[in-house]
Design a protein around this motif. Sequence first.
Motif, PDB file in Angstrom:
ATOM      1  N   PRO A 177     -79.852   8.847  72.426  1.00 38.38           N
ATOM      2  CA  PRO A 177     -80.232  10.128  71.840  1.00 38.38           C
ATOM      3  C   PRO A 177     -79.075  11.116  71.778  1.00 38.38           C
ATOM      4  O   PRO A 177     -78.066  10.935  72.464  1.00 38.38           O
ATOM      5  N   ASN A 178     -79.241  12.159  70.982  1.00 39.12           N
ATOM      6  CA  ASN A 178     -78.171  13.140  70.846  1.00 39.12           C
ATOM      7  C   ASN A 178     -78.747  14.509  70.502  1.00 39.12           C
ATOM      8  O   ASN A 178     -78.463  15.077  69.458  1.00 39.12           O
ATOM      9  N   ASN A 179     -79.577  15.042  71.384  1.00 33.54           N
ATOM     10  CA  ASN A 179     -80.125  16.380  71.141  1.00 33.54           C
ATOM     11  C   ASN A 179     -79.162  17.487  71.559  1.00 33.54           C
ATOM     12  O   ASN A 179     -79.358  18.638  71.193  1.00 33.54           O
ATOM     13  N   SER A 180     -78.141  17.155  72.370  1.00 38.03           N
ATOM     14  CA  SER A 180     -77.051  18.070  72.742  1.00 38.03           C
ATOM     15  C   SER A 180     -77.534  19.254  73.578  1.00 38.03           C
ATOM     16  O   SER A 180     -78.737  19.485  73.715  1.00 38.03           O
ATOM     17  N   THR A 181     -76.587  20.021  74.113  1.00 42.36           N
ATOM     18  CA  THR A 181     -76.895  21.266  74.825  1.00 42.36           C
ATOM     19  C   THR A 181     -75.891  22.337  74.448  1.00 42.36           C
ATOM     20  O   THR A 181     -74.745  22.057  74.098  1.00 42.36           O
ATOM     21  N   ASN A 182     -76.346  23.585  74.524  1.00 44.99           N
ATOM     22  CA  ASN A 182     -75.502  24.767  74.356  1.00 44.99           C
ATOM     23  C   ASN A 182     -75.758  25.697  75.531  1.00 44.99           C
ATOM     24  O   ASN A 182     -76.905  26.099  75.764  1.00 44.99           O
ATOM     25  N   THR A 183     -74.710  26.039  76.259  1.00 49.42           N
ATOM     26  CA  THR A 183     -74.828  26.935  77.407  1.00 49.42           C
ATOM     27  C   THR A 183     -74.186  28.273  77.090  1.00 49.42           C
ATOM     28  O   THR A 183     -73.014  28.330  76.698  1.00 49.42           O
ATOM     29  N   ILE A 184     -74.945  29.355  77.230  1.00 48.38           N
ATOM     30  CA  ILE A 184     -74.411  30.708  77.106  1.00 48.38           C
ATOM     31  C   ILE A 184     -74.268  31.268  78.514  1.00 48.38           C
ATOM     32  O   ILE A 184     -75.191  31.153  79.329  1.00 48.38           O
ATOM     33  N   ALA A 185     -73.100  31.849  78.819  1.00 50.35           N
ATOM     34  CA  ALA A 185     -72.840  32.239  80.210  1.00 50.35           C
ATOM     35  C   ALA A 185     -71.997  33.503  80.274  1.00 50.35           C
ATOM     36  O   ALA A 185     -71.231  33.808  79.354  1.00 50.35           O
ATOM     37  N   ILE A 186     -72.148  34.238  81.372  1.00 53.48           N
ATOM     38  CA  ILE A 186     -71.237  35.328  81.694  1.00 53.48           C
ATOM     39  C   ILE A 186     -70.164  34.768  82.614  1.00 53.48           C
ATOM     40  O   ILE A 186     -70.415  33.835  83.390  1.00 53.48           O
ATOM     41  N   SER A 187     -68.966  35.315  82.512  1.00 54.56           N
ATOM     42  CA  SER A 187     -67.853  34.759  83.292  1.00 54.56           C
ATOM     43  C   SER A 187     -66.938  35.871  83.769  1.00 54.56           C
ATOM     44  O   SER A 187     -66.882  36.962  83.187  1.00 54.56           O
ATOM     45  N   ALA A 188     -66.212  35.579  84.845  1.00 53.41           N
ATOM     46  CA  ALA A 188     -65.229  36.511  85.380  1.00 53.41           C
ATOM     47  C   ALA A 188     -64.197  35.713  86.148  1.00 53.41           C
ATOM     48  O   ALA A 188     -64.501  34.667  86.734  1.00 53.41           O
ATOM     49  N   GLY A 189     -62.958  36.190  86.127  1.00 54.29           N
ATOM     50  CA  GLY A 189     -61.912  35.462  86.844  1.00 54.29           C
ATOM     51  C   GLY A 189     -60.589  36.182  86.847  1.00 54.29           C
ATOM     52  O   GLY A 189     -60.491  37.364  86.490  1.00 54.29           O
ATOM     53  N   LEU A 190     -59.547  35.454  87.253  1.00 56.01           N
ATOM     54  CA  LEU A 190     -58.193  35.990  87.378  1.00 56.01           C
ATOM     55  C   LEU A 190     -57.242  35.266  86.446  1.00 56.01           C
ATOM     56  O   LEU A 190     -57.452  34.102  86.095  1.00 56.01           O
ATOM     57  N   ASN A 191     -56.180  35.960  86.048  1.00 58.98           N
ATOM     58  CA  ASN A 191     -55.099  35.336  85.289  1.00 58.98           C
ATOM     59  C   ASN A 191     -53.769  35.662  85.953  1.00 58.98           C
ATOM     60  O   ASN A 191     -53.654  36.632  86.709  1.00 58.98           O
ATOM     61  N   TYR A 192     -52.791  34.839  85.653  1.00 58.03           N
ATOM     62  CA  TYR A 192     -51.480  35.006  86.311  1.00 58.03           C
ATOM     63  C   TYR A 192     -50.372  34.693  85.322  1.00 58.03           C
ATOM     64  O   TYR A 192     -50.358  33.623  84.691  1.00 58.03           O
ATOM     65  N   LEU A 193     -49.424  35.629  85.157  1.00 57.55           N
ATOM     66  CA  LEU A 193     -48.249  35.441  84.313  1.00 57.55           C
ATOM     67  C   LEU A 193     -47.128  34.836  85.152  1.00 57.55           C
ATOM     68  O   LEU A 193     -46.699  35.432  86.148  1.00 57.55           O
ATOM     69  N   LEU A 194     -46.668  33.650  84.760  1.00 56.36           N
ATOM     70  CA  LEU A 194     -45.658  32.968  85.567  1.00 56.36           C
ATOM     71  C   LEU A 194     -44.304  33.669  85.527  1.00 56.36           C
ATOM     72  O   LEU A 194     -43.522  33.559  86.460  1.00 56.36           O
ATOM     73  N   ASP A 195     -44.028  34.371  84.441  1.00 53.01           N
ATOM     74  CA  ASP A 195     -42.735  35.042  84.308  1.00 53.01           C
ATOM     75  C   ASP A 195     -42.945  36.553  84.199  1.00 53.01           C
ATOM     76  O   ASP A 195     -42.381  37.219  83.349  1.00 53.01           O
ATOM     77  N   HIS A 196     -43.754  37.086  85.105  1.00 56.38           N
ATOM     78  CA  HIS A 196     -44.181  38.476  84.992  1.00 56.38           C
ATOM     79  C   HIS A 196     -43.069  39.490  85.225  1.00 56.38           C
ATOM     80  O   HIS A 196     -43.191  40.653  84.827  1.00 56.38           O
ATOM     81  N   GLU A 197     -41.970  39.079  85.859  1.00 50.69           N
ATOM     82  CA  GLU A 197     -40.898  40.025  86.151  1.00 50.69           C
ATOM     83  C   GLU A 197     -39.990  40.262  84.941  1.00 50.69           C
ATOM     84  O   GLU A 197     -39.227  41.227  84.929  1.00 50.69           O
ATOM     85  N   GLU A 198     -40.069  39.379  83.941  1.00 54.83           N
ATOM     86  CA  GLU A 198     -39.254  39.538  82.743  1.00 54.83           C
ATOM     87  C   GLU A 198     -39.971  40.455  81.747  1.00 54.83           C
ATOM     88  O   GLU A 198     -41.188  40.351  81.570  1.00 54.83           O
ATOM     89  N   PRO A 199     -39.256  41.358  81.096  1.00 58.48           N
ATOM     90  CA  PRO A 199     -39.898  42.245  80.108  1.00 58.48           C
ATOM     91  C   PRO A 199     -40.389  41.441  78.899  1.00 58.48           C
ATOM     92  O   PRO A 199     -39.763  40.464  78.480  1.00 58.48           O
ATOM     93  N   VAL A 200     -41.532  41.856  78.364  1.00 55.05           N
ATOM     94  CA  VAL A 200     -42.121  41.183  77.204  1.00 55.05           C
ATOM     95  C   VAL A 200     -41.641  41.877  75.933  1.00 55.05           C
ATOM     96  O   VAL A 200     -41.785  43.093  75.783  1.00 55.05           O
ATOM     97  N   THR A 201     -41.056  41.112  75.037  1.00 56.26           N
ATOM     98  CA  THR A 201     -40.573  41.641  73.768  1.00 56.26           C
ATOM     99  C   THR A 201     -41.158  40.824  72.636  1.00 56.26           C
ATOM    100  O   THR A 201     -40.891  39.613  72.521  1.00 56.26           O
ATOM    101  N   TYR A 202     -41.967  41.467  71.803  1.00 59.34           N
ATOM    102  CA  TYR A 202     -42.551  40.798  70.640  1.00 59.34           C
ATOM    103  C   TYR A 202     -41.652  41.023  69.429  1.00 59.34           C
ATOM    104  O   TYR A 202     -41.217  42.150  69.168  1.00 59.34           O
ATOM    105  N   ILE A 203     -41.363  39.950  68.736  1.00 59.75           N
ATOM    106  CA  ILE A 203     -40.563  40.051  67.520  1.00 59.75           C
ATOM    107  C   ILE A 203     -41.455  40.614  66.419  1.00 59.75           C
ATOM    108  O   ILE A 203     -42.483  40.017  66.086  1.00 59.75           O
TER     109      ILE A 203
END
Length: 364
Positions: A177-203
């Motif tokens: 069978p293949n009736n599938s599922t869809n899950t709707i969820a709330i989420s929260a978490g952390l992120n981390y920049l590996l090179d956070h000490e270098e200034p960010v410059t967008y071209i």
Amino acid sequence: MKKMVPFLLFFCAYMLTAQEDKNYSIDASYFYGSILEHNPHISHLITGHPEGLILSFNQKTYGLEAWESRYNYPDVGFSFTYQDMKNTYLGENYGLYAHLGFYFLNRHLQLKVGQGLAVTTNPYHPDNNYINNAYGSRIMSSTYFSGNFSAENIYHGIGFQAGISLIHYSNADFKSPNNSTNTIAISAGLNYLLDHEEPVTYIPRQSEGRYTEPIHYNFVLRSGANTIGIIGSKSYPFLTLSAYADKRVSRKSTLQAGAEFFISRAMEEYIHYQSVTFPYGDTSGDEDAKRAGVFLGHQLTFRKLSLITQAGYYVYYPYENYVDRLYLRAGLQRPIYKDLFGSVTVRAHGANAEAVEFSIGYTL
């Protein structure tokens, strides 16, 4: 959640040891939600609130290539998900995805879309798990969407995100069978920049001027395998021949219009099944299983990868009891060599996915 401890330890260790890398970030979110009852046949499987984790490894873009600034410097990367479905018969799912993350509202809103494969621990089995009519195979295709308020580099590279996610699992009727599922969820978490000490410059984005191309003509051969939608049925091959014209109207967008012809062994078997199972019904068994359709489409290009979306209608469809006349197609396309290209798409009728199509095409 205890099974996720090794992954979390590895994730944290990587965060501490990979700080010499540039242009990369890592994020981890916990989610808690509900399975949507998109099909009444899965109502008995909705018994709790699924929870899990989404782990992502991202490469930042800063405009080194022109397409990056066109899309406001998105993230590209890979995601891993774990989900406890909170139902004995559904088990637990593990997914691996490639994703793109787009930024809005001064880079505080991130919309992420991932496409990949998932493995379920407890698929349908006629003897051991016949209650699970959602997952007919252990390996499935999976898509997830997330929208997060994101604040990066609040303290020594560490930031925070919170929002909502939608996770979809299906094998696109490769196995029933293949009736599938869809899950709707709330989420929260952390992120981390590996090179956070270098200034960010967008071209900054350069003025590229108006861009168009002449009309091109394309011929595509699509194939794969699917079932008749009856539990226990075999998988049967199909063939679709498509021809369409396209017109590139900008560096991002291409418009499409075409026609296609469908040959489906699964549809032939379905007609035979209906005629034998219901001998006094509306199906005689002599009905024509071939279809012909017309469609309009759009191609959104990111560097060499494109997102294909098409909407079609079966103009020739003698046996209308198989699927709806309207169909949708969505997937990814990439050049292979010169005028050759390949794609992987899903063709669906509303919430019912008929098949995954593996295609090769040629552009004149």
